[in-house]
Design an enzyme around this catalytic site. Structure first.
Site, mmCIF file in Angstrom:
data_model
loop_
_atom_site.group_PDB
_atom_site.id
_atom_site.type_symbol
_atom_site.label_atom_id
_atom_site.label_comp_id
_atom_site.label_asym_id
_atom_site.label_seq_id
_atom_site.Cartn_x
_atom_site.Cartn_y
_atom_site.Cartn_z
ATOM 1 N N ASP A 30 -3.935 46.637 32.628
ATOM 2 C CA ASP A 30 -3.947 45.998 31.482
ATOM 3 C C ASP A 30 -3.652 44.510 31.813
ATOM 4 O OD1 ASP A 30 -3.035 46.714 28.270
ATOM 5 O OD2 ASP A 30 -2.692 44.651 28.872
ATOM 6 N N LEU A 142 -6.903 61.079 18.140
ATOM 7 C CA LEU A 142 -5.259 61.254 18.172
ATOM 8 C C LEU A 142 -4.781 60.209 16.965
ATOM 9 C CD1 LEU A 142 -3.748 58.347 19.322
ATOM 10 C CD2 LEU A 142 -4.304 59.361 21.451
ATOM 11 N N GLU A 144 -1.270 58.234 15.661
ATOM 12 C CA GLU A 144 -0.019 57.598 16.072
ATOM 13 C C GLU A 144 0.921 58.447 15.351
ATOM 14 O OE1 GLU A 144 0.840 53.308 15.778
ATOM 15 O OE2 GLU A 144 -1.417 53.085 16.238
ATOM 16 N N LYS A 193 -17.317 59.030 15.035
ATOM 17 C CA LYS A 193 -15.787 58.331 15.123
ATOM 18 C C LYS A 193 -15.512 57.729 13.666
ATOM 19 C CE LYS A 193 -12.018 56.516 15.983
ATOM 20 N NZ LYS A 193 -10.578 57.216 16.232
ATOM 21 N N ALA A 242 -1.078 61.105 -2.060
ATOM 22 C CA ALA A 242 -0.990 59.826 -2.666
ATOM 23 C C ALA A 242 0.098 59.010 -2.595
ATOM 24 C CB ALA A 242 -1.039 60.108 -4.286
ATOM 25 N N CYS A 250 -6.151 51.239 12.553
ATOM 26 C CA CYS A 250 -7.572 52.268 12.595
ATOM 27 C C CYS A 250 -8.266 51.847 11.193
ATOM 28 C CB CYS A 250 -7.442 53.493 13.014
ATOM 29 S SG CYS A 250 -6.499 53.330 14.784
ATOM 30 N N LYS A 307 3.161 54.132 8.849
ATOM 31 C CA LYS A 307 3.444 55.616 8.855
ATOM 32 C C LYS A 307 4.642 56.145 9.409
ATOM 33 C CE LYS A 307 0.976 58.441 11.469
ATOM 34 N NZ LYS A 307 -0.253 59.113 12.019
ATOM 35 N N ARG A 314 1.365 47.396 12.087
ATOM 36 C CA ARG A 314 0.069 46.575 12.026
ATOM 37 C C ARG A 314 -0.646 46.983 10.644
ATOM 38 N NH1 ARG A 314 -2.888 47.936 17.540
ATOM 39 N NH2 ARG A 314 -1.551 49.808 17.643
HETATM 40 C C1 UGA Z 1 -6.124 57.685 12.267
HETATM 41 C C2 UGA Z 1 -6.921 58.836 12.197
HETATM 42 O O1 UGA Z 1 -6.363 59.977 11.521
HETATM 43 C C3 UGA Z 1 -7.044 59.576 13.745
HETATM 44 O O2 UGA Z 1 -7.948 60.633 13.600
HETATM 45 C C4 UGA Z 1 -7.812 58.402 14.634
HETATM 46 O O3 UGA Z 1 -7.860 58.722 15.967
HETATM 47 C C5 UGA Z 1 -7.274 57.190 14.464
HETATM 48 O O4 UGA Z 1 -6.772 56.638 13.082
HETATM 49 C C6 UGA Z 1 -7.912 55.907 15.184
HETATM 50 O O5 UGA Z 1 -8.872 55.770 14.835
HETATM 51 O O6 UGA Z 1 -7.257 55.789 16.363
HETATM 52 P P1 UGA Z 1 -3.685 56.831 12.528
HETATM 53 O O7 UGA Z 1 -4.174 55.546 12.099
HETATM 54 O O8 UGA Z 1 -2.590 57.024 13.827
HETATM 55 O O9 UGA Z 1 -4.798 57.845 12.705
HETATM 56 O O10 UGA Z 1 -2.935 57.278 11.366
HETATM 57 P P2 UGA Z 1 -3.330 58.280 10.047
HETATM 58 O O11 UGA Z 1 -2.102 59.474 9.804
HETATM 59 O O12 UGA Z 1 -4.670 58.689 9.915
HETATM 60 O O13 UGA Z 1 -2.646 57.568 8.846
HETATM 61 C C7 UGA Z 1 -3.495 56.451 8.346
HETATM 62 C C8 UGA Z 1 -3.038 55.850 7.036
HETATM 63 O O14 UGA Z 1 -3.203 56.391 5.882
HETATM 64 C C9 UGA Z 1 -1.369 55.661 7.066
HETATM 65 O O15 UGA Z 1 -1.103 54.363 6.511
HETATM 66 C C10 UGA Z 1 -0.995 56.551 6.212
HETATM 67 O O16 UGA Z 1 0.213 56.205 5.503
HETATM 68 C C11 UGA Z 1 -2.164 57.030 5.237
HETATM 69 N N1 UGA Z 1 -2.232 58.241 4.715
HETATM 70 C C12 UGA Z 1 -2.745 59.140 5.345
HETATM 71 C C13 UGA Z 1 -2.117 58.355 3.297
HETATM 72 O O17 UGA Z 1 -1.741 57.351 2.537
HETATM 73 N N2 UGA Z 1 -2.251 59.704 2.853
HETATM 74 C C14 UGA Z 1 -2.470 60.561 3.404
HETATM 75 O O18 UGA Z 1 -2.658 62.053 2.916
HETATM 76 C C15 UGA Z 1 -2.881 60.523 4.619
#
Ligand code: UGA
Length: 406
Positions: A30, A142, A144, A193, A242, A250, A307, A314
């Site tokens: 890094d 994946l 977070e 992706k 919701a 992401c 989350k 971020r």
């Molecule tokens: C997301 C994808 O889920 C991964 O598959 C992907 O690898 C990753 O982006 C990436 O591109 O690196 P992540 O950003 O860690 O993962 O988190 P998520 O669990 O997807 O949640 C994203 C956002 O959606 C959060 O703010 C969460 O609160 C929100 N969310 C998720 C909702 O408001 N409702 C839901 O039912 C699910």
């Protein structure tokens, strides 16, 4: 194998520790000297369940450095650098820099360069021109908060490659996961992706719009609707919670980058554009909910991480909410089990609740479940649906997607 990882964010670190556990020797590079120094002393730069334990347990097989030349004889090198969206467009400078540095140091012409960073279609082709070695696109899915688990047990492994041999090497590397392997072209892998992240963001924005409608109807709860439509296997129950909207490192950047990429290609992604617009309205909506119950005073925001189970803020909707509340003249204090922000005074959970006139739940940490008794007499807005509405005082309580109960 000797595996290089360029870029030690959550994807790079999770990939590194999981492959180290499989017995490979890892060299993590890094440009951030502080981060590398910390990792050498066993400090994880982020909070991620099980990451610190994995770093400690596999320390003998992982080396951290800022020196690219340590990668000169690697069998394969993952590029896991960030690809931020700048002015609505993906910025690929870090990927191309990494490729350039690798082309300078790789001594073996059979070293494989594997792109894990999220990149728009066409990028692997450009990286190939820079590095000359074989290039494989191996996007990461994946989440977070469950990065290690997701790396060990992904739903699928996507391998986009022009060279069959190089694709085979990467396929063998991930065989231990037992996940179905999909072999594709570079462009398909890159597209998969973006299509996956955009679809998930659309799902969340869809249920958020249904939630808006439920709020206008008596005895209508979006959670009941979501749970029931989710029983249809074609819809599935996931990503139908919701709430305050999607944030993180992401979805916001990827949906923007995908929309701009499509426009550059002469196409529109109107449904993704709409999902972004719906997501922009989440925070103002919750501020309006509060305004209907309290026009001035002190607000406690519970949760600042984007989350649960991460300290990542971020593009956190909770932080957007804090800023919006302050702009409306409210005083704001906040509590989060792991994350910190300068946007509001961070206090303990007890102080947050007791010192404020209203509470808004902005992140669904488990710690916030079961708080009904303590919040009952307070103006409360459940923006992540962690509370049981039947245990709350109707005149002081609002929740996303919940119509008036009669
Ligand atoms: C997301 C994808 O889920 C991964 O598959 C992907 O690898 C990753 O982006 C990436 O591109 O690196 P992540 O950003 O860690 O993962 O988190 P998520 O669990 O997807 O949640 C994203 C956002 O959606 C959060 O703010 C969460 O609160 C929100 N969310 C998720 C909702 O408001 N409702 C839901 O039912 C699910």
């Amino acid at each position: 194998m000797r595996v290089g990882i360029v870029g030690l964010g959550v994807v790079g670190l999770a990939t590194g520790v999981v492959l180290a556990e499989q017995g490979h020797n890892i060299v993590g590079v890094d440009v951030d000297e502080n981060k590398v120094e910390g990792l050498r002393c066993g400090r994880s730069p982020i909070y991620e369940p099980n990451l610190k334990e994995m770093l400690d347990a596999n320390a003998s097989r992982i080396k951290f450095t800022t020196d690219y030349s340590e990668l000169s004889d690697a069998d394969l090198v993952f590029i896991t650098v960030s690809t931020p969206t700048v002015n609505g467009r993906i910025y690929l400078g870090y990927v191309f820099d990494a490729a350039k540095r690798l082309s300078d140091v790789l001594r073996r012409n059979d070293s494989i360069v594997v792109i894990k960073s999220t990149v728009v279609p066409g990028t692997a082709r450009k990286v190939k021109e820079i590095v000359k070695n074989d290039v494989v696109s191996n996007p990461e899915f994946l989440r977070e908060g469950s990065a290690i688990l997701d790396t060990k047990r992904p739903d699928r492994v996507v391998i986009g490659s022009q060279s069959k041999e190089a694709g085979d090497v990467v396929e063998n590397l991930w065989r231990f996961t037992g996940a179905p392997v999909i072999r594709t072209s570079w462009e398909e892998a890159e597209m998969i992706k973006y299509a996956a992240n955009s679809f998930l963001a659309i799902k969340v924005s869809f249920i958020n719009e249904i939630a808006n409608l439920c709020e206008r109807l008596p005895n209508c709860d979006v959670n009941v609707v979501a749970k029931t439509i989710g029983l249809d296997r074609r819809i599935a129950p996931y990503f139908l919670n919701a709430g305050l909207g999607w944030g993180g490192s992401c979805f916001p950047k990827d949906t923007q980058a995908f929309v701009s990429f499509a426009r550059d290609m002469g196409e529109r992604l109107r449904i993704v554009e709409a999902a972004i617009e719906v997501n922009r309205e989440r925070v103002p909506r919750v501020v309006n909910m509060l305004k209907s119950l309290l026009t001035r005073g002190k607000v406690c925001v519970l949760g600042v991480a984007f989350k649960p189970n991460t300290d990542d803020t971020r593009e956190s909707k909770a932080i957007e909410l804090i800023r919006a509340l302050k702009a409306e003249g409210y005083e704001v204090v906040a509590y989060d089990p792991k994350a910190r922000t300068e946007e509001a005074k961070m206090v303990t959970l007890d102080e947050c609740i007791s010192s404020s006139d209203a509470v808004i739940i902005a992140t669904e940490w488990d710690e916030f479940r079961g708080l009904e008794e303590r919040l009952k007499d307070k103006i409360t807005i459940d923006a992540r649906r962690v509370l049981d509405p039947s245990k709350m005082e109707a005149s002081k309580f609002r929740a996303i997607g919940l119509g008036v109960q009669t």
